[in-house]
Structure formats: C-alpha cells, structure tokens
Design a protein around this motif. Structure first.
Motif, mmCIF file in Angstrom:
data_model
loop_
_atom_site.group_PDB
_atom_site.id
_atom_site.type_symbol
_atom_site.label_atom_id
_atom_site.label_comp_id
_atom_site.label_asym_id
_atom_site.label_seq_id
_atom_site.Cartn_x
_atom_site.Cartn_y
_atom_site.Cartn_z
ATOM 1 N N LYS A 2 70.823 -45.518 3.948
ATOM 2 C CA LYS A 2 70.513 -45.454 5.369
ATOM 3 C C LYS A 2 70.092 -46.831 5.870
ATOM 4 N N LEU A 3 70.689 -47.260 6.962
ATOM 5 C CA LEU A 3 70.359 -48.561 7.536
ATOM 6 C C LEU A 3 69.037 -48.492 8.285
ATOM 7 N N ALA A 28 75.181 -65.221 10.196
ATOM 8 C CA ALA A 28 74.104 -64.351 10.668
ATOM 9 C C ALA A 28 74.362 -62.898 10.264
ATOM 10 N N LEU A 29 75.614 -62.475 10.361
ATOM 11 C CA LEU A 29 75.962 -61.110 9.952
ATOM 12 C C LEU A 29 75.696 -60.898 8.466
ATOM 13 N N ASP A 30 76.051 -61.886 7.649
ATOM 14 C CA ASP A 30 75.812 -61.768 6.214
ATOM 15 C C ASP A 30 74.312 -61.736 5.905
ATOM 16 N N GLN A 31 73.528 -62.487 6.667
ATOM 17 C CA GLN A 31 72.077 -62.485 6.472
ATOM 18 C C GLN A 31 71.503 -61.100 6.784
ATOM 19 N N ILE A 32 71.957 -60.513 7.887
ATOM 20 C CA ILE A 32 71.512 -59.163 8.243
ATOM 21 C C ILE A 32 71.922 -58.174 7.148
ATOM 22 N N ALA A 33 73.152 -58.325 6.633
ATOM 23 C CA ALA A 33 73.628 -57.434 5.571
ATOM 24 C C ALA A 33 72.746 -57.528 4.329
ATOM 25 N N GLU A 35 69.636 -58.310 4.201
ATOM 26 C CA GLU A 35 68.373 -57.635 4.497
ATOM 27 C C GLU A 35 68.499 -56.122 4.378
ATOM 28 N N GLU A 36 69.733 -55.623 4.550
ATOM 29 C CA GLU A 36 69.976 -54.171 4.448
ATOM 30 C C GLU A 36 70.409 -53.759 3.043
ATOM 31 N N GLY A 37 70.468 -54.736 2.122
ATOM 32 C CA GLY A 37 70.797 -54.411 0.747
ATOM 33 C C GLY A 37 72.256 -54.584 0.371
ATOM 34 N N PHE A 38 73.032 -55.302 1.192
ATOM 35 C CA PHE A 38 74.439 -55.558 0.912
ATOM 36 C C PHE A 38 74.659 -57.053 0.743
ATOM 37 N N ALA A 39 75.584 -57.413 -0.111
ATOM 38 C CA ALA A 39 75.827 -58.836 -0.364
ATOM 39 C C ALA A 39 76.461 -59.527 0.829
ATOM 40 N N ARG A 40 77.334 -58.820 1.542
ATOM 41 C CA ARG A 40 78.029 -59.389 2.700
ATOM 42 C C ARG A 40 78.162 -58.340 3.791
ATOM 43 N N TRP A 41 78.377 -58.823 5.025
ATOM 44 C CA TRP A 41 78.554 -57.904 6.155
ATOM 45 C C TRP A 41 79.781 -57.019 5.957
ATOM 46 N N LEU A 43 80.898 -55.703 3.327
ATOM 47 C CA LEU A 43 80.560 -54.578 2.459
ATOM 48 C C LEU A 43 79.743 -53.536 3.208
ATOM 49 N N LEU A 44 78.800 -54.000 4.010
ATOM 50 C CA LEU A 44 78.019 -53.068 4.823
ATOM 51 C C LEU A 44 78.923 -52.299 5.772
ATOM 52 N N SER A 45 79.811 -53.023 6.460
ATOM 53 C CA SER A 45 80.681 -52.404 7.450
ATOM 54 C C SER A 45 81.614 -51.380 6.812
ATOM 55 N N SER A 46 82.196 -51.744 5.670
ATOM 56 C CA SER A 46 83.131 -50.827 5.025
ATOM 57 C C SER A 46 82.419 -49.590 4.502
ATOM 58 N N ARG A 47 81.194 -49.748 3.994
ATOM 59 C CA ARG A 47 80.435 -48.599 3.508
ATOM 60 C C ARG A 47 80.104 -47.648 4.658
ATOM 61 N N MET A 48 79.697 -48.215 5.783
ATOM 62 C CA MET A 48 79.341 -47.373 6.924
ATOM 63 C C MET A 48 80.578 -46.750 7.568
ATOM 64 N N SER A 49 81.740 -47.338 7.342
ATOM 65 C CA SER A 49 82.970 -46.854 7.958
ATOM 66 C C SER A 49 83.731 -45.872 7.079
ATOM 67 N N SER A 50 83.188 -45.552 5.915
ATOM 68 C CA SER A 50 83.918 -44.716 4.970
ATOM 69 C C SER A 50 83.745 -43.229 5.221
ATOM 70 N N GLY A 51 83.007 -42.863 6.268
ATOM 71 C CA GLY A 51 82.772 -41.463 6.576
ATOM 72 C C GLY A 51 83.838 -40.900 7.497
ATOM 73 N N THR A 52 83.411 -40.248 8.543
ATOM 74 C CA THR A 52 84.330 -39.604 9.465
ATOM 75 C C THR A 52 85.083 -40.642 10.292
ATOM 76 N N LEU A 53 86.206 -40.208 10.868
ATOM 77 C CA LEU A 53 86.977 -41.085 11.744
ATOM 78 C C LEU A 53 86.132 -41.542 12.923
#
Length: 237
Positions: A2-3, A28-33, A35-41, A43-53
């Motif tokens: 959870k973000l 800046a996006l990678d820095q935010i990622a 902080e959320e526990g992801f190595a790069r933005w 990776l964060l984006s793809s993980r959050m996008s893997s759910g519903t359409l």
C-alpha cells in the motif's frame, strides 16, 4: 504494497520536488519511488498498474487529461467509466458522473453492483442526471474541485443533442480549457461507428469514433478502446 498516498499525489509531489530542487522529473520520480519501497518509479507504476483495467488507467492519467472511453454497445465502455469513478473515490478523490443515459437510481444500482456487497465507496460518487448537462453546466458544477478530481461524461455524442446547447466541438474545447486550468480529469464515454470492421483489426481506434457532428479529436490526450474483452489505452497523437 500500500502506498503512502494515491499515485496521482505521488506524481504531484515529484513534480514539486523537481521544480524546487532543480532536478529532472525522472530523478524526482525515482526518489519518491525509493521512499515508497521501490527501486525505480517504473517498478512502482507497473506494480500499481497490474490490477484492474480501471486501476491501470487511473494510474496513467495526469491532471487535466481528457480521456475517451470508446467501444461498441455491450463491450464494457460504460462499466469501465463507472469503475474508474469507484477507483477514484477509493483514492479519496472527488468523483462525478454526468449522465444523459441513466436515471440516478439506475446509475446508483450499477455503481453498487460494480463495487460489490459490503462496500460504501460507490455511494460517494456524485451522480448528475440533469437535462441541462453541457460544458457550461459541468464547469459550474465542478468549480472549485481539486486537481486530480475525476468526472465521467456519459456520453460524448449526447452533449449537443439540444439545439439550445453549443455545438459539440465548442463544448469539448471549452471543457479541455477548463481541465487544463483546474487539473480535473474528464473522461468521455463514446460510441464507435458502425462501420468498424473486426475482420481488418481487433480493436477500434481514433478513426472509428462516431461523430455525427465535427469534433477535433486532437483535443483529447488519451483514449481507451474496447472490443470483445480486449482493451488498449493509448496517447492521442
């Protein structure tokens, strides 16, 4: 995972960081990622996008976007629009449906069915069914909304059905200007022309939008086309 905040707020935070620290946005996006526990933005984006359409689409929308949700009848475009609003409300965004197709009771029933038993998020979606729905009406109703607010218009081809309303092209231009100023995301459910030929391509595209009256489709930033259980989100060139 959870973000700490909805992804659109994280994007906004990164943009502010980039401006204040004079660094490239991708850094800046990678820095935010991180902080959320992801190595790069990415990776964060793809993980959050893997759910519903709808969740995928919501994660890829920027403040001020104009989105087309287009398909033939019965292929899920309205359901996708309603689910997009539920997801936005779940992200604590203001979410509004402007419909010239449903009564409020019908729209509420669809929203609650999509959310499922035990949920209450769908009840937070605002439903507007006034005959006066037009660009000016929508802008007045959405005045003061925070950036990232999501509104779905059901549907594009009905906006100028009354002669007293401005022509469709003018209304879309007006709504586009409002979206850019306010940061509100506007999604338009749209019909596909009957000439769409499934033998030549699996999915419709921007050339297949049904336009009884002229609209510059270049006013839209993104489009999602649906057919036979498939969907494709793309930027509008």
């Amino acid at each position: 995972m959870k973000l700490s905040a909805p992804i659109f707020q994280l994007k906004r935070r990164a943009k502010l960081m980039a401006r204040s620290n004079n660094v490239p946005l991708n850094e800046a996006l990678d820095q935010i990622a991180r902080e959320e526990g992801f190595a790069r933005w990415s990776l964060l984006s793809s993980r959050m996008s893997s759910g519903t359409l709808s969740g995928t689409i919501l994660s890829r929308l920027d403040n001020g976007d104009l989105l087309l949700l287009a398909g033939r009848p019965g292929h899920g475009k309205t359901t996708l629009g309603l689910q997009l609003l539920i997801d936005a409300a779940r992200d604590d965004r203001r979410a509004s449906l402007f419909t010239l197709e449903f009564t409020e009771q019908q729209a509420r029933k669809h929203l609650r069915t999509l959310e499922g038993d035990g949920g209450s998020v769908a009840d937070g979606v605002q439903v507007v069914t006034a005959d006066e729905i037009s660009a000016d009406y929508i802008i007045q109703y959405m005045s003061g909304s925070e950036p990232g607010t999501v509104a779905v218009i059901d549907y594009l081809q009905l906006l100028d059905q009354q002669r007293s309303k401005p022509v469709l092209s003018e209304q879309v231009q007006t709504l586009g200007d409002f979206a850019r100023r306010s940061g509100v995301v506007l999604a338009f459910i749209s019909q596909i022309d009957r000439s769409f030929d499934t033998e030549s391509k699996r999915l419709p595209d921007i050339r297949d939008i049904r336009l009884p009256n002229f609209v510059d489709l270049g006013l839209f930033n993104k489009a999602c086309f649906l057919h036979n259980g498939e969907a494709q989100l793309q930027d509008v060139a």
